[in-house]
Design a protein around this motif. Sequence first.
Motif, PDB file in Angstrom:
ATOM      1  N   ALA A   9      34.425  21.443  24.332  1.00 12.06           N
ATOM      2  CA  ALA A   9      33.891  21.774  25.677  1.00 12.06           C
ATOM      3  C   ALA A   9      32.163  21.674  25.870  1.00 12.06           C
ATOM      4  O   ALA A   9      31.530  21.642  24.669  1.00 12.06           O
ATOM      5  CB  ALA A   9      34.008  23.228  26.094  1.00 12.06           C
ATOM      6  N   ARG A  10      31.729  20.782  26.629  1.00 12.37           N
ATOM      7  CA  ARG A  10      30.428  20.698  26.824  1.00 12.37           C
ATOM      8  C   ARG A  10      29.758  21.967  27.045  1.00 12.37           C
ATOM      9  O   ARG A  10      30.161  22.955  27.589  1.00 12.37           O
ATOM     10  CB  ARG A  10      30.118  19.840  28.082  1.00 12.37           C
ATOM     11  CG  ARG A  10      30.551  18.408  27.964  1.00 12.37           C
ATOM     12  CD  ARG A  10      30.433  17.678  29.213  1.00 12.37           C
ATOM     13  NE  ARG A  10      30.620  16.354  29.075  1.00 12.37           N
ATOM     14  CZ  ARG A  10      29.736  15.491  28.605  1.00 12.37           C
ATOM     15  NH1 ARG A  10      28.564  15.974  28.035  1.00 12.37           N
ATOM     16  NH2 ARG A  10      30.050  14.223  28.734  1.00 12.37           N
ATOM     17  N   PRO A  11      28.428  22.251  26.372  1.00 10.41           N
ATOM     18  CA  PRO A  11      27.776  23.358  26.802  1.00 10.41           C
ATOM     19  C   PRO A  11      27.608  23.798  28.230  1.00 10.41           C
ATOM     20  O   PRO A  11      27.728  25.113  28.632  1.00 10.41           O
ATOM     21  CB  PRO A  11      26.242  23.230  26.157  1.00 10.41           C
ATOM     22  CG  PRO A  11      26.256  22.043  25.480  1.00 10.41           C
ATOM     23  CD  PRO A  11      27.679  21.213  25.921  1.00 10.41           C
ATOM     24  N   GLY A  27      25.185  16.784  31.960  1.00  8.06           N
ATOM     25  CA  GLY A  27      25.047  15.170  31.803  1.00  8.06           C
ATOM     26  C   GLY A  27      24.219  14.991  30.489  1.00  8.06           C
ATOM     27  O   GLY A  27      24.966  15.189  29.596  1.00  8.06           O
ATOM     28  N   ASP A  28      22.959  14.397  30.566  1.00 11.58           N
ATOM     29  CA  ASP A  28      22.394  13.940  29.710  1.00 11.58           C
ATOM     30  C   ASP A  28      22.165  15.140  28.589  1.00 11.58           C
ATOM     31  O   ASP A  28      22.328  14.646  27.347  1.00 11.58           O
ATOM     32  CB  ASP A  28      20.809  13.401  30.055  1.00 11.58           C
ATOM     33  CG  ASP A  28      21.128  12.167  30.913  1.00 11.58           C
ATOM     34  OD1 ASP A  28      22.088  11.565  30.742  1.00 11.58           O
ATOM     35  OD2 ASP A  28      20.095  11.940  31.612  1.00 11.58           O
ATOM     36  N   LEU A  29      21.727  16.391  28.679  1.00  8.89           N
ATOM     37  CA  LEU A  29      21.460  17.042  27.713  1.00  8.89           C
ATOM     38  C   LEU A  29      22.876  17.622  27.001  1.00  8.89           C
ATOM     39  O   LEU A  29      22.741  17.646  25.826  1.00  8.89           O
ATOM     40  CB  LEU A  29      20.749  18.428  28.511  1.00  8.89           C
ATOM     41  CG  LEU A  29      20.196  19.398  27.397  1.00  8.89           C
ATOM     42  CD1 LEU A  29      19.289  18.886  26.261  1.00  8.89           C
ATOM     43  CD2 LEU A  29      19.424  20.789  27.967  1.00  8.89           C
ATOM     44  N   TRP A  86      14.712  13.388  27.895  1.00  4.43           N
ATOM     45  CA  TRP A  86      15.075  14.331  28.732  1.00  4.43           C
ATOM     46  C   TRP A  86      14.257  15.191  29.600  1.00  4.43           C
ATOM     47  O   TRP A  86      14.367  15.376  30.947  1.00  4.43           O
ATOM     48  CB  TRP A  86      16.253  15.167  28.277  1.00  4.43           C
ATOM     49  CG  TRP A  86      17.047  16.216  29.202  1.00  4.43           C
ATOM     50  CD1 TRP A  86      18.103  15.927  29.871  1.00  4.43           C
ATOM     51  CD2 TRP A  86      16.776  17.632  29.331  1.00  4.43           C
ATOM     52  NE1 TRP A  86      18.102  16.996  30.738  1.00  4.43           N
ATOM     53  CE2 TRP A  86      17.687  17.826  30.486  1.00  4.43           C
ATOM     54  CE3 TRP A  86      15.785  18.437  28.886  1.00  4.43           C
ATOM     55  CZ2 TRP A  86      17.655  19.447  30.991  1.00  4.43           C
ATOM     56  CZ3 TRP A  86      15.801  19.666  29.371  1.00  4.43           C
ATOM     57  CH2 TRP A  86      16.586  20.248  30.243  1.00  4.43           C
ATOM     58  N   LEU A  87      13.176  15.784  28.815  1.00  6.43           N
ATOM     59  CA  LEU A  87      12.404  16.667  29.202  1.00  6.43           C
ATOM     60  C   LEU A  87      11.420  16.026  30.517  1.00  6.43           C
ATOM     61  O   LEU A  87      11.145  16.485  31.445  1.00  6.43           O
ATOM     62  CB  LEU A  87      11.399  17.378  28.359  1.00  6.43           C
ATOM     63  CG  LEU A  87      11.912  18.278  27.619  1.00  6.43           C
ATOM     64  CD1 LEU A  87      11.169  18.548  26.348  1.00  6.43           C
ATOM     65  CD2 LEU A  87      12.384  19.466  28.253  1.00  6.43           C
ATOM     66  N   ARG A  88      11.393  14.671  30.135  1.00  8.21           N
ATOM     67  CA  ARG A  88      10.578  13.936  31.147  1.00  8.21           C
ATOM     68  C   ARG A  88      11.492  13.466  32.225  1.00  8.21           C
ATOM     69  O   ARG A  88      10.864  12.705  33.334  1.00  8.21           O
ATOM     70  CB  ARG A  88       9.865  12.704  30.446  1.00  8.21           C
ATOM     71  CG  ARG A  88       8.741  12.997  29.823  1.00  8.21           C
ATOM     72  CD  ARG A  88       7.947  11.782  29.211  1.00  8.21           C
ATOM     73  NE  ARG A  88       8.878  10.950  28.559  1.00  8.21           N
ATOM     74  CZ  ARG A  88       8.853  10.744  26.900  1.00  8.21           C
ATOM     75  NH1 ARG A  88       8.093  11.667  26.439  1.00  8.21           N
ATOM     76  NH2 ARG A  88       9.457   9.853  26.495  1.00  8.21           N
TER      77      ARG A  88
END
Length: 82
Positions: A30-32, A45-47, A76-78
Motif C-alpha cells: 500500500a502507498r503511504p 503521486g510523486d511522494l 518534489w518540494l519545488r
Amino acid sequence: YELLAGIPAFEFSDSTPAEAERTVLAGVTARPSERGVTSAREIAGDLDNVVLKAMRTERAERYATAQELEADLRRWLRGRGP
C-alpha cells in the motif's frame, strides 16, 4: 513511510523472524497515501513513488545514493516531481 502514513509499513508484533523476513521481502503493498493519517491529497503521486522506491527490496531498484533520494525530495518540494 511511517512519517507520511502515521503507521509502520509492516507489522511484526506476532511474527516469527522468518515470517517478518517474508513480509519484508514481499514488499510494501500500500502507498503511504492509502494508509495514513496525512491528507492523501498532500502526498499522493510523486511522494508516494519516492517513498516506495526507497523501500524496494531489490538493490538495483532503490536509490543508489542518499543524494539521489535527496534530489527527488527536493524536486518534489519545488513541485516538479521526481
